[in-house]
Design an enzyme around this catalytic site. Structure first.
Site, mmCIF file in Angstrom:
data_model
loop_
_atom_site.group_PDB
_atom_site.id
_atom_site.type_symbol
_atom_site.label_atom_id
_atom_site.label_comp_id
_atom_site.label_asym_id
_atom_site.label_seq_id
_atom_site.Cartn_x
_atom_site.Cartn_y
_atom_site.Cartn_z
ATOM 1 N N LYS A 1 46.357 25.563 39.810
ATOM 2 C CA LYS A 1 47.454 27.061 39.338
ATOM 3 C C LYS A 1 46.915 28.163 40.861
ATOM 4 O O LYS A 1 46.597 28.937 41.292
ATOM 5 C CB LYS A 1 47.294 27.511 38.200
ATOM 6 N N ASP A 2 46.232 27.909 41.416
ATOM 7 C CA ASP A 2 44.924 28.691 41.679
ATOM 8 C C ASP A 2 44.883 28.644 43.621
ATOM 9 O O ASP A 2 45.016 29.616 43.891
ATOM 10 C CB ASP A 2 43.219 28.872 42.061
ATOM 11 N N ARG B 1 50.683 36.830 34.309
ATOM 12 C CA ARG B 1 51.840 36.804 33.198
ATOM 13 C C ARG B 1 51.709 36.463 31.884
ATOM 14 O O ARG B 1 52.458 37.247 31.141
ATOM 15 C CB ARG B 1 51.602 34.753 33.327
ATOM 16 N N ARG B 2 50.038 36.550 31.878
ATOM 17 C CA ARG B 2 49.712 36.585 30.255
ATOM 18 C C ARG B 2 49.656 37.905 30.175
ATOM 19 O O ARG B 2 50.108 37.959 28.331
ATOM 20 C CB ARG B 2 48.157 35.539 29.887
ATOM 21 N N ARG C 1 37.883 39.375 34.419
ATOM 22 C CA ARG C 1 37.620 37.993 33.709
ATOM 23 C C ARG C 1 36.599 37.784 34.006
ATOM 24 O O ARG C 1 35.570 38.419 33.187
ATOM 25 C CB ARG C 1 38.093 38.882 36.090
ATOM 26 N N ARG D 1 33.870 34.750 29.362
ATOM 27 C CA ARG D 1 35.329 35.592 28.639
ATOM 28 C C ARG D 1 34.146 35.502 27.510
ATOM 29 O O ARG D 1 34.967 36.430 26.801
ATOM 30 C CB ARG D 1 36.725 34.909 29.434
ATOM 31 N N CYS E 1 49.097 36.799 42.793
ATOM 32 C CA CYS E 1 49.014 37.031 41.747
ATOM 33 C C CYS E 1 49.267 38.804 41.264
ATOM 34 O O CYS E 1 49.148 39.316 40.638
ATOM 35 C CB CYS E 1 47.789 37.361 42.072
#
Length: 310
Positions: free
Chosen positions: A86-87, A134-135, A152, A158, A245
């Protein structure tokens, strides 16, 4: 006969290292007769790792996690590189491609709550941290009263910030937590029907040089066809929408090796407007089906959907 170790490029985070070790171990176990020490892991720091005080959209997008690795792939200093799928930008540097995909992990997002175990149970005005547009958009869609902030850092960073009380909750990919042996951390696993994942979430990919038959033959032994088909479909969807992004886009495909089904969603960053699409067809047409889904949902949303906020 191979006499010197293959050089595998990776970022240095604990998750990147776990993914690279899994790739190395799968290669060593495949029918190559090569011990693990024949695969040298080369750690590189990327711009995306070094700049953590701004969102990816502000500093250039997904390519910030791959540029340094790709430079060394193109120069021949690396034989291949391991990434979170996904990156990966949908457009790769000329001469490189995604040669193999490992069997996919769980695709769900995990909520980790401090003041409530479930996202919907957070108190009015609670703060949730996420670096993913998205989140962020999906959280606002479910709970418009929540304060969503950019958040981030590596998984451990996190979680530390959460424990310190900087936020009331955060979201992480469950696949990454599982690969780190942290399955116990989530307080809730989110339903992918209600909270769909990022395209390619949960899949490890291996990037290599086009035409390097020796390396690509090596990698073919660990390529999982169903994951390859599903992620190709999802990346086709993303590419058609110019996904980066800066765009809240979700999508998930499932392949049984013959047939493939895909569901996708686009949202405005505030979560107030969304459009969904479903499509199915032959697994052999995976990428084209993803592209078709992207074209259909763009037409459904209308020409002003992205330009109204991007």
């Amino acid at each position: 006969m191979q006499t010197k170790p293959f050089r595998i490029g990776t970022r240095g985070s604990p998750l990147a290292m776990a993914q690279t070790h899994e790739t190395r171990d799968r290669l060593a176990a495949a029918a190559h007769g090569l011990p693990p020490e024949m695969f040298e892991i080369v750690i590189l720091s990327t711009k995306g790792d070094r700049i953590t005080d701004r969102s990816l959209a502000e500093i250039g997008g997904k390519g910030l996690f791959t540029e340094e690795l790709e430079q060394q792939l193109l120069s021949g200093d690396l034989d291949f590189a391991v990434h979170s799928s996904k990156d990966m930008p949908t457009k790769l540097p000329e001469g490189l491609f995604l040669s193999a995909f490992l069997p996919r992990e769980d695709i769900r997002d995990a909520f980790v709550g401090r003041s409530a175990k479930r996202l919907v149970d957070l108190p009015q005005g609670a703060t949730v941290g996420s670096s993913s547009l998205r989140r962020q958009a999906l959280i606002r869609r479910l709970r418009p009263d929540i304060d969503v902030i950019t958040y981030r850092g590596q998984v451990e960073t996190r979680l530390r910030k959460l424990a310190e009380g900087q936020v009331d909750g955060t979201l992480l990919a469950y696949a990454g937590l599982r690969r780190l042996g942290m399955e116990h951390v989530p307080t809730e696993l989110l339903d992918p029907e209600e909270f769909p994942p990022a395209p390619a979430q949960g899949a490890i990919c291996v990037e290599a040089r086009i035409g390097d038959d020796r390396i690509n033959t090596l990698l073919a032994a660990i390529d999982d066809p169903r994951t390859h088909e599903a992620v190709s479909c999802e990346r086709g969807f993303l590419a058609t929408l110019d996904g980066s992004c800066r765009t809240p886009i979700a999508g998930y495909a499932q392949s049984d090796g013959t047939h493939i089904r895909f569901a996708g969603m686009i949202l405005t960053p505030d979560g107030t407007t969304s459009h969904q699409i479903e499509i199915d067809g032959r697994a052999a047409d995976a990428e084209r089906l993803g592209q078709e889904a992207g074209e259909r949902i763009r037409a459904k949303a209308g020409p002003g959907f992205f330009s109204s906020w991007s």
